[in-house]
Design a protein around this motif. Sequence first.
Motif: not given
Length: 886
Positions: A655-665, A706-713
């Motif tokens: 799971t890619y969490k690169l949005t504000e306030g989330d842990a990065v994992s 065709d990538l998720s926002r997390g993948d792009i991040g």
Amino acid sequence: MSKEIGQGEGRERKTLPIERGYPIEQVNEIVDRENRAKRYYRPLSTMHKWWARRLGSVFRTICLYSLLDDSDAISIVDTGKNGTLADFGAGRDEVEEILNQVDLSDSTSLWELYHKDVRVDDKKVLDPFMGGGTSLMEASRFGASVVGNDLNPVAWFVTKKELEAGSTDLEDLNSAYEEVKQEVHESMDYYYSTSCPGCEKSADVMYYMWVNELDCTSCGETVSLFKDYRVAKGRYDNSDKYNVLCPDCESIFLVDEWRDPCTCPDCKFEFTPAQGNVDGADYSCDECGQRYAVMDAVNEQDGLKPRIYALEYYCGHCDDRGLDRSEVKGYKQAEEMDIERYKEASDEWDESPELKSYVPSSEIPLGIKTDSAAFEESVGGGHNLLRYGYEKWSDLFNDRQLLCLSKLLEAIDGVEDENAREYLLLAFSDSLMFNNTFTIYNLQGHKIEGIFRGNYFKPSKEFVENHAWGTKFGRGTFKKSWDKIIAGVEWAKEPVERHIVDGSTEKTEPFSQPVGENFELHRGDARDLDFEDEFDAVLTDPPYYNNVIYSELSNFFYVWQRQLLQYDGFEQESTPRAESIVTNPAEGKTEEDFEEELRQSFSVVHDALKQDGVLAFTYHHSNVESWGELLEALCDVGFEVTATYPVTADTNRATYKLTEGDAVSFDIIIVARPAKTRQQISWNRLRRNIYRTAQKTRQRLEENRDLSRGDIGVVEMGRCFHEYSKHHGEVERAGETMTAKEVVDEIYGVIQHGSDIGEIDVFLDLLETPDASYDDLNKLCRGTNATPERMEDMRLYRMDDGFKLGTWDDEKRTAYIQSRVDGDEELTDLDKAQFLRYRWEHGKSVSEYLSEWEITDDLRELCEGLADATGDDTYRNILESRLSDY
């Protein structure tokens, strides 16, 4: 000592496909399938347990995109025909084109070779942290010469047998297996037999069900530690029901709902199967109502007392008669014969001193995984093996298991063929996971779950005893482990690849390149490796700071393996722990120790690589600061990070969490090359470069992939890391050198918030652009918050006599700023800096403005940026107090 940055042999370094792009979508699709069916995709990697083993499809793709850099050194064999490059239908020019087509927008051209038997000439690959050997296995399939290293002797032995599999004779293995079977199968089988309730003939016991008991600390009544009274979910025609155990007479019968009250059909006892005697860590006594901690009671009573209460059987006689499946397999109450059979085994074990030499007698070492509570700062707490009274490794097995395992190991020891003997030992070792008293029964799946269903040793209040040799059905037996060995060797000799075509999985014809044709293995600390400018690639999965402490868990296998193995590294009673690169309070090793040791390892890797070589590794961490530490460690020893990509590297989709306030994992692939000469840069300029790099990367990926926002991040992050790597140690902000950790924090801000480049940033870029034009202005404004119209309003450029920037000495820009000062309007930092610069040039006082305006860090950084962009050091000095008194 690491090579100097930029040192080389005059070779021109090519940009590798993996630096330009990576087939994230295709890899994640195939990885998801391999996760669910590892035995079919990579049977070689399932021969023996190793922790956090990375998937073969991931490392095959890393090899494909890292090792293929020269079409003249590549051959593609038509599988099943021993063909050549021509059989693929492509010449050298076409292959060169395939390599060159890989980029960020479209990385699929090279993916077309994923399922081909691809060979690369003269490549040498190192994995200094080989673990289960996946990287070496995959690199060797490309014909590369591979060198592996690991500190752990179990990892060394497992990888050794994986890489020897391609050259192993199957007839020799089968002959050795039959020899062992002839020696011990019958005597082992005797202890796992019962009376079939249908035909009353001898049936095989697949699993004995045991429950641990203790005496109530209040009344002394025996308490069976059942969480509930389920035996297993129903199967076949009764799949919607549950088999439950009567706590009074212990007969087994079917109920519709195990959470509801029921009545035993045999003794008429009324009970609710969901209500056992154990709730979490406590037991409750039915006799007196006492509630007490199980572990405390165990310590007061000298351990748990196990008892057989049921079993699952398979009757071959009923099967031969063609009876229904429900009559061939089933559950039954443990009878006097079953209890007596165990007593016979226990008596034989007591009377067999010669077999005891094959059982490890060493004590279980104190550690985080054996008694986490013994350490103030523990990682992954709650491991209480020692506190439950287990002292020696042999305590994890009952007498029947010790008898059968020692007989089996003695028979294996008698095999003369060393290679076959080691494969038999590997199967034996693998089967230990399912032949101990820490197993449980999977009620839904009707199967045993091994001791390492998690990364711990968890004492079980109920456990299931497996058929040690194995019968037709069942899991984790020696026979089933041997089947995995044979499947692995068969695959290693003629590997096949599974790939996806139009959503369906297809299997290739066998490749003619076997696994492990040219390999070399070392066992020791990665920091002690002594190679210089030797490897084309280092492909690895290095330790993480709070990694699973393999040294403690792997002792479970090691103490048995060392009974037969005489190699260096198997002399000690336990695996090396102090040298392991991991945070471990049991050794007093902190996160800082881990970071320094990993840095030392990267330095050794840098020395080992050729100057045009590549380091590619998978990595996982959830802490933003740790990525800064990793980047700093790589850069400090002479690497520059050139790319990062998201990947599913283990059993669960990341799971890619690169949005504000989330842990990065997330799990990522990091690509690094030996660094070239680094150049000094201001933070202001680097910040703008990072913003633009992230924006361009995101735009290209969103438009073409065709990538998720997390993948792009994650990909954005890699491109930004590369921008920083080119200037590591040379980034100046307000007179201070920025650390990698500080820059990584800024990069995460870029990825979270997107671009905040405004008019001042674009103006600084234009100052640094030779012969800047209106066309340059338009290009630099794209994807930013700046517009040419707004910049014209601010008089930052004019077009009345060609394109001219609004510098401090431009009359229209000066008049614009003066009007805002006179009108008491809000000034930008650029307005202030240029106004002060104008007054200083004309000998006018600046002190009144410096005392009135707030001199912020942003204003100081801007003056630094203006000085860098124009070469005018007055900007750098203008805010100093000595000038304010002019």
